[in-house]
Design a protein around this motif. Structure first.
Motif, short mmCIF file in Angstrom:
data_model
loop_
_atom_site.label_atom_id
_atom_site.label_comp_id
_atom_site.label_asym_id
_atom_site.label_seq_id
_atom_site.Cartn_x
_atom_site.Cartn_y
_atom_site.Cartn_z
N LYS A 7 -44.86 -23.74 -66.67
CA LYS A 7 -43.86 -24.20 -65.70
C LYS A 7 -44.53 -24.92 -64.55
N CYS A 20 -36.59 -26.87 -51.11
CA CYS A 20 -37.08 -25.58 -50.62
C CYS A 20 -36.24 -25.04 -49.48
N THR A 187 -36.37 -16.18 -46.50
CA THR A 187 -35.47 -16.66 -47.55
C THR A 187 -34.14 -16.98 -46.88
N LYS A 195 -25.95 -20.53 -52.95
CA LYS A 195 -26.85 -20.51 -54.10
C LYS A 195 -27.17 -19.08 -54.49
N GLN A 197 -29.78 -18.04 -56.20
CA GLN A 197 -31.21 -17.81 -56.02
C GLN A 197 -31.74 -18.80 -54.99
N ASN A 198 -32.27 -18.27 -53.91
CA ASN A 198 -32.74 -19.12 -52.82
C ASN A 198 -34.26 -19.16 -52.78
N ASP A 199 -34.77 -20.19 -52.14
CA ASP A 199 -36.21 -20.36 -52.02
C ASP A 199 -36.81 -19.26 -51.16
N SER A 218 -41.80 -20.49 -53.40
CA SER A 218 -41.27 -20.53 -54.75
C SER A 218 -40.55 -21.85 -54.97
N PRO A 220 -37.34 -22.14 -57.29
CA PRO A 220 -36.36 -21.70 -58.29
C PRO A 220 -35.78 -22.85 -59.09
N GLY A 223 -37.80 -23.03 -62.01
CA GLY A 223 -38.08 -21.78 -62.70
C GLY A 223 -39.23 -20.98 -62.14
N GLU A 225 -39.95 -18.52 -59.73
CA GLU A 225 -39.09 -17.63 -58.96
C GLU A 225 -39.83 -16.84 -57.88
N GLU A 226 -41.15 -16.79 -57.96
CA GLU A 226 -41.94 -16.07 -56.95
C GLU A 226 -42.73 -17.05 -56.09
#
Length: 283
Positions: A7, A20, A187, A195, A197-199, A218, A220, A223, A225-226
């Protein structure tokens, strides 16, 4: 780890395609807030991590000062693996209008084709010109729209971290390069950003200078995610604003992080107060 490495191979190519932060979200700072005078530096209290972010913004010169400057123009060099995107960038702060004229484009913008590429986001929609002709290519227009919003975000990051919806947590101190840094986890509230899943950022704030010298983040969108991508920033004081004129990025691999950055971005010829409007930004 192998999946993550694969990725991250695409992250170098598309790093600036992810903003971001709140995607396409306008700055929450209002005109009234922007023209208020700040008489003294805010309190820096790690027990209240939002005050740390406020202190960072103040040290950068303050949103009030940036707003008054009106706009900026600079030369942007985005370089990786011997290739580069080189553009003239222009932004208008009150509308987040964003312009980029590419004299070289080998990474993110039409890397397989020759010719001049101009992107312009007027605050509502993005126009793309290739050799002076309007492009209707949906992929190119979509990429250009992302870049226009993302490049503006990175330039104003110190202020965007104070946008409505930011959630900050103090993580203690850590030494890096002989300096002790305050670490702040940042975050965004999904109810504010819309959203799922946020940065995520882990900021390394120098408690003496109140600057973010280093951070993990990260993506997201791709992909990741961390917060495993590292950014090291170097600053110059330009007309009262601390500008990150050199940014070095390090991507993790199965062997860890390399000593040399995978991607380096530099800004030169930074000039504020050019008098741009949405109508004249492309002239």
């Amino acid at each position: 780890m192998k999946t993550l490495s694969l990725k991250l191979l695409t992250v170098t190519v598309f790093l600036l395609l992810a903003s971001c932060a709140q995607k396409a979200k306008k700055a929450e700072t209002t005109v009234i807030e922007a023209v208020e005078e700040v008489s003294k530096a805010p309190v820096y209290d790690t027990n209240k991590p939002m005050t740390v972010l406020a202190a960072v913004a103040h040290t950068h010169g303050g949103w009030n000062d940036l707003w008054k400057k009106g706009d900026v123009e600079y030369t942007y060099d985005y370089r990786s693996n011997g290739k580069a995107d080189v553009s003239t960038e222009r932004y208008i702060f009150n509308s987040e209008a964003s312009y980029g004229k590419y004299s070289q484009h080998q990474i993110n913008v039409m890397p397989d084709k020759e010719g001049e590429v101009v992107q312009c986001f007027d605050g509502k929609e993005t126009l793309v010109l290739v050799n002076g002709e309007k492009s209707e290519d949906p992929q190119l227009v979509g990429t250009s729209d992302f870049l226009r919003r993302a490049n503006y975000y990175w330039f104003t990051m110190a202020y965007k971290l104070n946008d409505k919806g930011t959630v900050a947590k103090y993580l203690g101190q850590e030494e890096y390069n002989g300096k002790m840094y305050d670490k702040v986890h940042v975050t965004y509230d999904p109810e504010i950003t819309g959203k799922e899943q946020n940065d995520i950022y882990i900021l390394y704030v120098n408690p003496e200078t109140k600057l973010i010298d280093r951070f993990f983040f990260s993506l997201p969108f791709l992909g990741v995610e961390e917060p495993v991508i590292i950014a090291n920033y170097e600053y110059e004081d330009i007309d009262g604003q601390m500008i990150s004129t050199k940014r070095s990025y390090f991507m993790p691999s199965e062997q860890g992080y390399s000593e040399e950055p995978n991607l380096v971005q530099t800004m030169t010829n930074v000039k504020f107060g050019n008098g741009f409007t949405e109508e004249t930004l492309m002239q």
